[in-house]
Design an enzyme around this catalytic site. Structure first.
Site, mmCIF file in Angstrom:
data_model
loop_
_atom_site.group_PDB
_atom_site.id
_atom_site.type_symbol
_atom_site.label_atom_id
_atom_site.label_comp_id
_atom_site.label_asym_id
_atom_site.label_seq_id
_atom_site.Cartn_x
_atom_site.Cartn_y
_atom_site.Cartn_z
ATOM 1 N N ARG A 161 0.930 -1.374 -0.102
ATOM 2 C CA ARG A 161 -0.102 -0.092 0.089
ATOM 3 C C ARG A 161 0.815 1.211 -0.268
ATOM 4 N NH1 ARG A 161 -2.771 -3.761 -0.788
ATOM 5 N NH2 ARG A 161 -4.631 -4.132 0.121
ATOM 6 N N SER A 235 -10.451 0.248 3.816
ATOM 7 C CA SER A 235 -9.782 0.151 4.901
ATOM 8 C C SER A 235 -9.317 1.364 5.547
ATOM 9 C CB SER A 235 -8.577 -0.786 4.830
ATOM 10 O OG SER A 235 -9.218 -2.128 4.084
ATOM 11 N N GLU A 330 -3.608 3.717 6.495
ATOM 12 C CA GLU A 330 -3.980 4.041 4.965
ATOM 13 C C GLU A 330 -4.509 5.634 3.773
ATOM 14 O OE1 GLU A 330 -5.068 0.033 3.621
ATOM 15 O OE2 GLU A 330 -6.460 0.968 1.688
#
Ligand code: FAD
Ligand code: NAP
Length: 334
Positions: A161, A235, A330
């Site tokens: 990520r 998320s 994130e």
């Protein structure tokens, strides 16, 4: 057309109200160049689908909305086909373009919201595949120089990520197009999560790019909140990757802890950590952890960005206190 003091509520999937001092959409590279020249002295923020950003304040500068929406086959040989898409193409449209033609490698990444241009930013990933596995190159404009640079897979410094655009080059480049290399003879990846059981439930006996894409769409539609109905950005935290020594201690205290061993360390599902802290489905005011997936923070109504950010602080503190693990966000915080 340039808009002034535009409310960005409709342009981010959290549905947060934040004002942009200036806003302009662009369809071509030359329009972008003109805008960069005209607004030379303003700070700039590029927006795609707004599905990975949390506004905690107004934008005191120019919001540039990428609408470059071409999609073409850029080349092929006996084994591969190169598909090039403009940064403004919705990511799932790129997936569908490939799935319809039986080009393999992208099917596990079905139904991820957002634009093609933002996909390399955090090396989007799902069900055991990341864009880096199919990524060939991208074109990006240097915001200061207004010149175009091509980044290879290696130059993007993809990680979990992560990419160079989220780190050293943050805010310095505007991604214009992305080229992916797909397989003409697909190699399927069904080992992850619920894909195999979903394929079985669908009665699929012969694997295909389309069947896997359909399975992923079904799983995601059942589990994740639709941002059109309830505000969220997927998320909120990354899954932490921890060192073996800490993992050993945790496993002694929590024998049922789920884990996945990888080259970088041991990955623990953040959703499990949050659930163990009793936060699954918890709601404070307008904000909560989603009932089916506590890693997703949701806006139940008129939450502000600060309220959501504060809620995420609370989760970080509680998880840290219970497990000694630091969660990292994130979602991009603005
Ligand atoms: P935006 O939110 O518009 O922007 C994100 C960041 O990228 C910002 O910093 C922005 O400035 C920058 N940016 C955007 N476009 C450009 C550009 N052209 N050039 C340079 N910088 C740019 N992510 C996953 O990885 N896997 C998933 O499975 C997944 N599932 C999700 C499910 C849901 C329900 C939601 C809401 C989100 C999910 N996400 C997932 C997160 C998100 O969809 C991805 O990160 C997506 O790539 C964000 O795209 P966007 O266009 O909406 O980016
Ligand atoms: P899940 O299948 O319930 O799995 C929980 C977590 O365990 C996932 O986050 C995943 O990590 C990890 N995991 C599961 N099986 C694994 C395996 N075989 N090997 C290594 N790690 C494994 O997760 P979910 O929430 O329903 O999401 C499914 C997939 O979609 C995941 O890949 C997830 O990342 C992705 N997704 C991402 C977002 C986002 O906004 N970033 C939102 C929704 C879904 P990874 O996350 O590292 O894959």
């Amino acid at each position: 057309m340039i808009r002034k003091n535009l409310d960005l509520r409709q342009l981010n999937t959290f549905g947060i109200s934040a004002s942009a001092k200036y806003y302009a959409a662009f369809d071509t590279v030359s329009e972008l160049r003109q805008l960069l020249a005209e607004f030379n002295d303003e700070t700039k923020l590029v927006l795609g689908g707004g599905s990975n950003i949390l506004f905690t304040k107004d934008v005191e500068g120019l919001v540039l909305h990428n609408k470059i929406d071409t999609i073409d086959i850029a080349g092929e040989d006996d084994n591969f086909v190169w598909v090039k898409a403009g940064a403004g193409v919705p990511w799932h449209q790129m997936v569908q373009y490939c799935v319809e033609r039986n080009f393999g490698g992208i099917e596990n990444l079905s139904l991820i919201p957002g634009s093609v241009g933002a996909a390399p930013m955090q090396n989007i990933g799902a069900y055991g595949v990341e864009i880096k596995d199919i990524f060939w190159e991208l074109e990006a404009m240097d915001v200061a120089e207004k010149s175009i640079r091509i980044f290879s897979n290696e130059a993007c410094e993809f990680g979990y990520r992560e990419s160079i655009f989220k780190n050293q080059l943050k805010g310095k480049y505007i991604i214009l197009s992305v080229t992916c290399r797909l397989r003409k003879r697909p190699v399927f990846n069904t080992s992850y999560g619920a894909i195999e059981s979903e394929l079985a439930a669908m009665g699929v006996h012969t694997l295909s790019v389309k069947a896997i894409s359909d399975a992923v769409i079904r799983i995601r539609s059942a589990k994740l909140p639709d941002p059109a109905v309830i505000g969220n950005a997927g998320s909120f935290f990354k899954n932490p990757v921890i060192a073996p020594a800490l993992f050993q201690q945790l496993q002694n205290s929590f024998p049922g802890i789920p884990f996945y061993k990888g080259a970088a360390g041991i990955k623990i599902p953040a959703a499990w950590l949050i659930e163990q802290c009793g936060l699954k489905g918890m709601r404070i005011g307008n904000v909560g952890c989603y009932k089916n997936q506590p890693l997703v923070i949701v806006n139940y109504g008129n939450a502000s960005g600060e309220e959501i950010f504060g809620f995420s602080e609370r989760i970080i503190e509680v998880v840290q206190a219970r497990f000694g693990i630091q969660l990292h966000r994130e979602v991009n915080i603005y």
